[in-house]
Enzyme design. Structure first.
Site, PDB file in Angstrom:
ATOM      1  N   ASP A 137      -8.536  -4.543   1.008  1.00 41.18           N
ATOM      2  CA  ASP A 137      -7.414  -5.227   0.727  1.00 41.18           C
ATOM      3  C   ASP A 137      -7.495  -6.330  -0.337  1.00 41.18           C
ATOM      4  O   ASP A 137      -8.219  -7.306  -0.150  1.00 41.18           O
ATOM      5  CB  ASP A 137      -6.748  -5.350   2.092  1.00 41.18           C
ATOM      6  CG  ASP A 137      -5.118  -5.800   1.698  1.00 41.18           C
ATOM      7  OD1 ASP A 137      -4.431  -4.788   1.565  1.00 41.18           O
ATOM      8  OD2 ASP A 137      -4.719  -6.814   2.129  1.00 41.18           O
ATOM      9  N   GLU A 156      -9.057  -2.812  -3.678  1.00 48.60           N
ATOM     10  CA  GLU A 156      -7.518  -2.814  -4.143  1.00 48.60           C
ATOM     11  C   GLU A 156      -7.612  -3.833  -5.006  1.00 48.60           C
ATOM     12  O   GLU A 156      -7.822  -4.964  -4.733  1.00 48.60           O
ATOM     13  CB  GLU A 156      -6.485  -2.654  -3.224  1.00 48.60           C
ATOM     14  CG  GLU A 156      -5.268  -2.660  -3.737  1.00 48.60           C
ATOM     15  CD  GLU A 156      -4.138  -3.456  -2.833  1.00 48.60           C
ATOM     16  OE1 GLU A 156      -3.109  -3.105  -2.929  1.00 48.60           O
ATOM     17  OE2 GLU A 156      -4.323  -4.180  -1.830  1.00 48.60           O
TER      18      GLU A 156
END
Ligand code: GLC
Length: 515
Positions: free
Chosen positions: A204, A259
């Protein structure tokens, strides 16, 4: 094709938002038991790997991206034992499983932060980013949080009189990765899961972990944007090299897909390092917001090859995920499936690893969420609607009403309705996945952009003598092409098996065998 190509380059990933996938216990929220019972469907569909959005204990301020224990499973989803069983079942079916890792921030309920905020002298004070207010009492910098809109990335803790940094919600305090104890703790988390047999992690907002601890104010044109968009710090690369080493030290080709949301966009390629940082990276949100325009896609493909080529980096392709409106909604193709079908052909034939988002294979649009049912502080509920499994209401969600309303046409869009229909978008995804798996040129081959009429994106994929052209007409008018060959697959199912007529209807895509 080189048989040694790593699995994560050959694979098609399938993102599961566990709350919305399948409900095993009837409480209205998806869970591991529900997912486990649907694994055979995913095998039938033909995907290779699953990415599970967070399943960890969490107060759910950001629906799991606020983790309060990295080494357990939220009771809402099941237990550690059930996760082990799910992974074993998936592996037995040839499916890999990666988990979401959230290294930039924890929940404010995580014991690390509870201890950190207890006092200025707490042993974990410097695990997070605490700073004194400016002399006038204002926060240390003008940084803006990603959500809620127009809020500061700093919150004053009344008890200890200091601000703490949070690029996201105040309930998601940022860890300080310049502290080696933090790095060690997060690596411990990774080891915990790698030893349990997880195949890797989707990481993330990984571009955020290294921070400029001098806190310079953001200036135009970024000062009104979430700081996370423009944030770049060199130390992130050092951390990524260490994480890569750790992951690569495990047998079985474990992997990291990170990401990245960066401006300027080309910076995202740096996160591949020299083949020593992330295995794969998402170029978000730029890629996801590429309009339905052949010229824009052509530029995107060319840029990606130019940015990644020198590093030997392997691209990823994404049309939808849990943070943005689904592409069928975004691309304004609601009247018919035509555009979503053509987009599926594009996604699954470009050189790189595609990531599907559960429900896109059903052609789901975003749900229309009435104000009383809005739950996400980031306004992303629409794309998180529950997957309709059965034709009849409640569409496989027996028990409590699902946590979010269904997307439009749940009966017609259900898995049950579409599995029996050879002309459905679900059947198209399945045929595309099978074709890709059986065709080295599409799965792993070289790629070359081809000249084409205005409004048409054309490229060739090749492996040895095997050559395929892919043609995507994004225009509103029929287009012509002089490419010769036999139609292997078409997004509207027309003309398959026949010689290509040279005509391309609007919003259609073709795979044409040339050699
Ligand atoms: C990522 C996730 C998103 C989450 C945010 C903060 O962008 O995809 O869902 O809200 O990070 O963790």
């Amino acid at each position: 094709m080189n048989p040694d190509t790593p699995w994560w380059q050959r694979a098609v990933f399938y993102q599961i938002y566990p709350r919305s996938f399948a409900d095993g216990n009837g409480d209205g929220v998806g869970d591991l038991a529900g997912l486990r019972a649907r694994l055979d469907h995913l095998v039938w569909l033909g995907v290779d790997a699953l990415w599970l959005s967070p399943i960890y204990p969490s107060p759910m301020a950001d629906f799991g991206y606020d983790v309060s224990d990295y080494c357990d499973v939220h009771p809402l989803f099941g237990s550690l034992a059930e996760l082990d069983a799910l992974v074993a079942d998936a592996h037995a079916r040839g499916l890999r499983v990666i988990l979401d890792l959230v290294p930039n921030h924890t929940s404010d309920q995580h014991p690390w932060f509870v201890e950190s905020r207890a006092s200025r002298t707490s042993a974990k004070r410097d695990w997070y980013v605490w700073r004194d207010p400016k002399p006038d009492g204002s926060p240390p910098s003008n940084w803006i949080a990603a959500f809620p809109p127009n809020t500061r990335a700093w919150t004053l803790d009344a008890k200890t009189g200091q601000y703490y940094l949070h690029f996201f919600l105040p309930q998601q305090p940022d860890l300080d990765w310049s502290n080696p104890e933090v790095v060690e703790a997060m690596q411990g988390v990774m080891r915990f899961w790698l030893e349990r047999g997880i195949d890797g992690f989707r990481v993330d907002v990984v571009h955020c972990i290294g921070k400029d601890l001098t806190f310079p104010d953001d200036v135009e044109p970024f000062s009104r944007l979430p700081h996370v968009i423009s944030h770049y710090h060199e130390s992130t690369h050092r951390h990524l090299r260490a994480l890569r080493k750790l992951v690569d030290s495990y047998a079985g080709e474990r992997m990291l897909v990170g990401e990245i949301a960066q401006t300027p966009e080309e910076r995202f390629a740096r996160y591949y390092g020299q083949g020593d940082e992330l295995h794969l990276a998402f170029d978000l949100p730029h890629q996801i917001y590429t309009p339905w325009d052949a010229a824009k896609w052509r530029e995107r493909v060319a840029n990606l090859e130019a940015w990644l080529g020198p590093r030997g980096g392997w691209p990823t392709w994404v049309l939808s995920n849990h943070d943005t409106p689904r592409h069928r909604t975004r691309l304004r193709a609601s009247e018919t499936d035509a555009r979503a079908r053509a987009a599926a052909v594009l996604l699954l034939t470009l050189r790189g690893t595609p990531f599907l988002y559960a429900g896109e294979e059903l052609g789901l649009e975003d749900a229309v969420v009435p104000p009383a049912r809005v739950v996400d502080p980031g306004g992303r509920d629409g794309c998180r609607a529950p997957v309709p499994w059965e034709r009849a209401a409640p569409h496989g969600w027996r028990g409590a009403e699902p946590w979010l309303p269904f997307a439009p046409e749940p009966a017609a869009r259900s898995v049950e309705a579409q599995r029996g229909d050879a002309g459905s978008i679900l059947a198209l995804y399945r045929r595309l996945l099978a074709l890709r798996r059986a065709t080295p040129a599409l799965q792993r081959g070289a790629q070359r952009l081809l000249d084409a009429a205005e409004g048409v994106l054309a490229f060739e994929r090749s492996d040895g003598a095997e050559r395929y052209a892919v043609l995507v007409n994004t225009g509103a008018a029929e287009a012509q092409s002089d490419i010769a060959g036999r139609v292997t697959l078409s997004s509207d199912g027309r003309g398959e098996g026949a010689a290509f007529s040279g005509r391309l209807a609007p919003d259609t895509a073709l795979v044409v065998r040339r050699g």
